[in-house]
Design a protein around this motif. Structure first.
Motif, short mmCIF file in Angstrom:
data_model
loop_
_atom_site.label_atom_id
_atom_site.label_comp_id
_atom_site.label_asym_id
_atom_site.label_seq_id
_atom_site.Cartn_x
_atom_site.Cartn_y
_atom_site.Cartn_z
N TYR A 3 39.48 47.55 46.32
CA TYR A 3 40.79 46.89 46.44
C TYR A 3 40.98 45.76 45.42
O TYR A 3 42.06 45.57 44.88
CB TYR A 3 40.97 46.30 47.84
N LEU A 4 39.91 44.98 45.22
CA LEU A 4 40.06 43.75 44.43
C LEU A 4 39.64 43.91 42.96
O LEU A 4 40.01 43.10 42.12
CB LEU A 4 39.22 42.62 45.06
N TYR A 13 49.30 34.21 49.02
CA TYR A 13 48.47 35.05 49.90
C TYR A 13 48.67 34.72 51.38
O TYR A 13 48.35 35.52 52.24
CB TYR A 13 46.99 34.94 49.50
N ARG A 19 42.52 34.77 46.25
CA ARG A 19 42.75 36.22 46.24
C ARG A 19 41.62 36.96 46.94
O ARG A 19 41.86 37.85 47.78
CB ARG A 19 42.89 36.72 44.80
N CYS A 20 40.39 36.61 46.62
CA CYS A 20 39.25 37.32 47.21
C CYS A 20 39.18 37.07 48.72
O CYS A 20 38.90 38.00 49.50
CB CYS A 20 37.94 36.89 46.54
N PHE A 29 50.03 37.80 41.31
CA PHE A 29 49.74 38.25 39.95
C PHE A 29 50.83 37.78 38.98
O PHE A 29 50.55 37.27 37.91
CB PHE A 29 49.62 39.78 39.93
N GLY A 48 41.86 39.11 50.33
CA GLY A 48 41.49 40.52 50.27
C GLY A 48 40.47 40.90 51.32
O GLY A 48 40.56 41.96 51.95
N PRO A 57 42.71 37.12 38.91
CA PRO A 57 42.26 38.24 39.75
C PRO A 57 41.00 37.93 40.55
O PRO A 57 40.77 38.53 41.59
CB PRO A 57 41.98 39.37 38.74
N PHE A 61 48.66 42.51 52.19
CA PHE A 61 47.93 41.90 51.07
C PHE A 61 48.47 42.39 49.73
O PHE A 61 48.61 41.62 48.78
CB PHE A 61 46.44 42.23 51.19
N LYS A 62 48.81 43.69 49.65
CA LYS A 62 49.23 44.26 48.36
C LYS A 62 50.51 43.61 47.85
O LYS A 62 50.65 43.33 46.67
CB LYS A 62 49.40 45.77 48.49
N ASP A 97 49.70 40.10 46.82
CA ASP A 97 48.92 40.17 45.58
C ASP A 97 49.83 40.36 44.37
O ASP A 97 49.60 39.80 43.30
CB ASP A 97 47.91 41.33 45.69
N ARG A 98 50.88 41.18 44.58
CA ARG A 98 51.83 41.43 43.48
C ARG A 98 52.55 40.14 43.08
O ARG A 98 52.73 39.84 41.91
CB ARG A 98 52.83 42.50 43.92
#
Length: 713
Positions: free
Chosen positions: A243-244, A181, A211-212, A200, A215, A206, A192-193, A196-197
């Motif tokens: 989003y999250l 992140y 992550r939060c 993951f 986000g 999640p 972020f996306k 995030d990928r």
């Protein structure tokens, strides 16, 4: 899956954002070049590649091999090595030096570069400087290849590998594995996306704290891009869930931890700020109140007598509101001078400068952009600087002019203040000495700043600073339809569209986007340059409400680049062609290069050997490596938002109902007021009416007005 191998002959297409490539390879057993498509790590011409995938027949492009796995090896033949080295893989070796090196070392070339690099000095034209460049680039590309393979294993575009390596160096893989992140914070272009990928696929939960937290920062930055200084708890919960995809309780819990660790600031239990925006907003309010509370050292100065002297010396008569503006400037510590086009802002500003000169006061002039500063300079005959240059910005140390080292002036005049966001205003006001007078000049009815805040409007609406609004349109300006229509639009009246031979405002009715694009091309390439004797690139600017769509900036730039700059020297990056002599715009503040979001320049030099591009911004030439070109975009067409603070001899503007999301009165008003000599509107009357009627200015989350009004703040 089937297998295929061969030598890369040509890279037809490469999308830097997702790694999708179309390449042509020469493969044994195939009489013609084979087309390969797929998401591949960045392959180089001349490389030998081994592919796994399947064949398919495309209805438009015929038989293709769709690659699902790709491995690249260094070529073994002399011809292959030459093509490989000449592909731009290594900075310092282009086609010319590749030929010389391979001629000297033949099949041993790669081993020499790898193990006995100093022997390259035996090649004609390679000196110690180029040798060092090659050594560094060879090592870098090996490390970058490792990062690429690492990213590929997580399905991420390999185009980011160069940026990641340049930021983290040899620690790249380790740091990304620890917390992917951080990429969203540290690497421009990776959001972020994308992070995030990667996370993951690495197995991050999640609802993990990392992550939060990332986000929430992403959401706050997205809102800042829309002009907001803070987010409400309601906004963060709603967007966080969207989003999250986590529960409200989790978002509230993470927010609480972030407040404790001071990565965000909470005010009144409901407003959440990223620290720079909070401290800037509080700081601007405090500084304005401190300045405003002082008594000006020019109190008691015979202003009216001086106004009479200035009128006599310049053979001019000021109206009552202009005189009020001059008086207020001299007798206040902090004031705003606002008004639309043709109302005498420049004339009044000139008179204010002359009044301060008669008091032997030191006056400094500034504006947010290079173009606005240049215009101010031309209008006043005095030096005007961009705010960044006035504050002597020097990376990585920041602004050299600040509270400890203030500006040396008795009066600071800032033009085009509607463009100044909250962070820039804070840095500017910090550097103002307490004894100085501050005068903000601008048109409050224009679009607000691209950055967060609504500074000029908030200052005026607070009611605590002296404000003079010029409203009378002077006789010489009444003959201009650009000016009269701008005022009609601002009042909510439909503009007068009937042109005439000597008019400066024209309307061409067209509804079909393809028809409009063709009209714009014809106007820019033929009709306007021929009739008005102007340069089609420097003097004509296409302004459009949006980036996307057929009449959006992206498509129009492709069409106009081909029409206005048909040259063949170019460099390709991220699917965008950058041609020699192109007009381009910087889209990110780059403090190292001293160029800023919205600056427009021309490409003056492209070195295909070293993969560098030089761009001239006004009188300042800047060098970009190929990997930095995502910071600039072609600028034959640009959005109205990006045109703020600029003036162009001729503006051509499409306006269609497809733009309905952006059809606002202040957008059309800003668009019209960018034109100095001629304005051409192409589109439909319905779209114009929609824009004129829509006076709902999108409310921005700011508290500057309240902070200014609150005596305890």
């Amino acid at each position: 899956m089937e297998s295929l191998s061969g030598v890369v002959e040509r890279i037809t297409y490469l999308n830097e954002e997702n790694g999708f490539s179309v390449i042509k390879i020469r493969s044994r057993g195939f009489p013609e070049l084979v087309t390969v498509v797929g998401n591949m790590p960045v392959v180089n011409v001349g490389a030998v590649i081994y592919l796994k995938g399947q064949w398919k027949v495309d209805s438009r492009f015929g038989k293709q091999f769709v690659a699902e796995e790709c491995q690249e090896t260094i070529p073994a033949t002399v011809a292959g090595i030459e093509k490989y080295l000449g592909s731009g893989l290594i900075k310092g070796i282009g086609p010319v030096y590749a030929k010389k090196i391979v001629k000297k070392f033949k099949e041993d070339t790669i081993r020499i570069i790898e193990e006995e690099t100093d022997r390259l000095l035996e090649v004609d034209g390679i000196g110690s400087k180029r040798l060092e460049m090659i050594k560094k680039a060879w090592q870098e590309q090996k490390e970058i290849k490792n990062v690429m393979l690492f990213l590929q294993s997580y399905g991420v575009s390999t185009a980011y590998a160069v940026k990641i390596y340049k930021t983290y160096g040899n620690e790249s893989i380790k740091l990304v594995q620890e917390n992917p992140y951080r990429l969203a914070d540290d690497i421009w272009g990776i959001g972020f996306k994308t992070a995030d990928r990667i996370a993951f696929k690495m197995g991050f939960s999640p609802d993990s704290y990392e992550r939060c937290r990332a986000g929430i920062i992403y959401i706050l930055n997205e809102l800042a891009d829309e002009g907001h200084c803070f987010a409400t708890l309601e906004q963060l919960v709603e967007l966080g869930q969207e989003y999250l995809e986590v529960q409200e309780e989790k978002i509230v819990e993470v927010l609480s931890s972030m407040v404790q660790e001071k990565s965000i600031i909470r005010e009144e239990e409901d407003f959440y700020y990223l620290p720079p925006f909070y401290y800037s907003e509080v700081g601007v309010a405090e500084k304005i109140k401190v300045l405003n509370a002082q008594t000006t050292k020019f109190k008691g100065f015979p202003v009216d007598k001086v106004i009479e002297e200035i009128e006599k010396e310049n053979n001019i008569r000021y109206d009552e509101v202009q005189k009020e503006g001059i008086r207020t400037a001299v007798l206040s510590k902090f004031m705003v001078l606002t008004g639309g086009p043709g109302t005498g802002k420049t004339t009044t500003t000139l008179a204010i400068i002359k009044a301060f000169e008669k008091m032997y006061a030191r006056v400094l002039l500034a504006a947010p952009t290079g173009r606005a500063a240049k215009r101010l300079s031309e209008a006043t005959g005095m030096e005007a600087k961009t705010i960044h240059r006035l504050l002597e910005f020097k990376p990585p140390n920041g602004y050299q002019r600040n509270a400890e080292n203030p500006l040396e002036c008795d009066c600071l005049i800032v033009d085009e203040t509607s463009m100044v966001d909250i962070i820039l205003m804070y840095n500017l006001l910090k550097a103002v000495p307490e004894e100085a007078v501050v005068i903000l000049v601008g048109d409050v009815d224009q679009l607000p700043s691209v950055g967060p805040g609504n500074v000029l409007r908030d200052i005026i609406d607070s009611g605590i600073v002296s404000t003079v609004k010029l409203t009378r349109i002077f006789r010489q300006a009444q003959g201009s339809k650009i000016i009269t229509n701008a005022h009609r639009i601002n009042k909510g009246d439909f503009p007068e569209l009937r042109g005439g031979r000597n008019s400066d405002f024209f309307f061409i009715e067209a509804e079909e986007p393809s028809q409009i694009v063709e009209q714009i091309k014809n106007l820019c390439q033929e009709r306007l340059p021929r009739y008005y004797g102007v340069d089609p690139i420097d003097d004509i600017q296409v302004l459009t409400p949006m980036q996307r769509g057929e009449v959006g900036a992206r498509n129009l730039n492709e069409v106009l680049q081909e029409a206005l700059n048909p040259g063949t020297t170019f460099i390709l990056y991220g699917g965008t062609k950058y041609k020699l002599h192109d007009k381009v715009m910087q889209i990110k503040n780059n403090y190292d290069k001293n160029v800023f979001n919205g600056d427009i320049g021309r490409i003056t030099h492209i070195d295909l050997e070293d993969k560098v591009v030089r761009i001239l911004f006004d009188d300042y030439e800047v060098e970009y490596e190929a990997g930095e070109l995502d910071q600039v975009v072609p600028a034959y067409a640009t959005t109205v938002h990006k045109s703020q603070g600029s003036e162009y001899k001729i503006v051509v503007a499409p306006l269609v109902t497809q733009h309905y999301m952006m059809l606002q009165r202040n957008l059309l008003y800003t668009c019209v007021t960018r034109a100095k000599r001629i304005f051409v509107l192409i589109g439909t009357k319905k779209a114009i009416a929609m824009a004129v009627r829509n006076n709902k200015v999108t409310r921005r989350n700011t508290k500057l007005k309240e902070r200014l009004q609150n005596s305890n703040q």
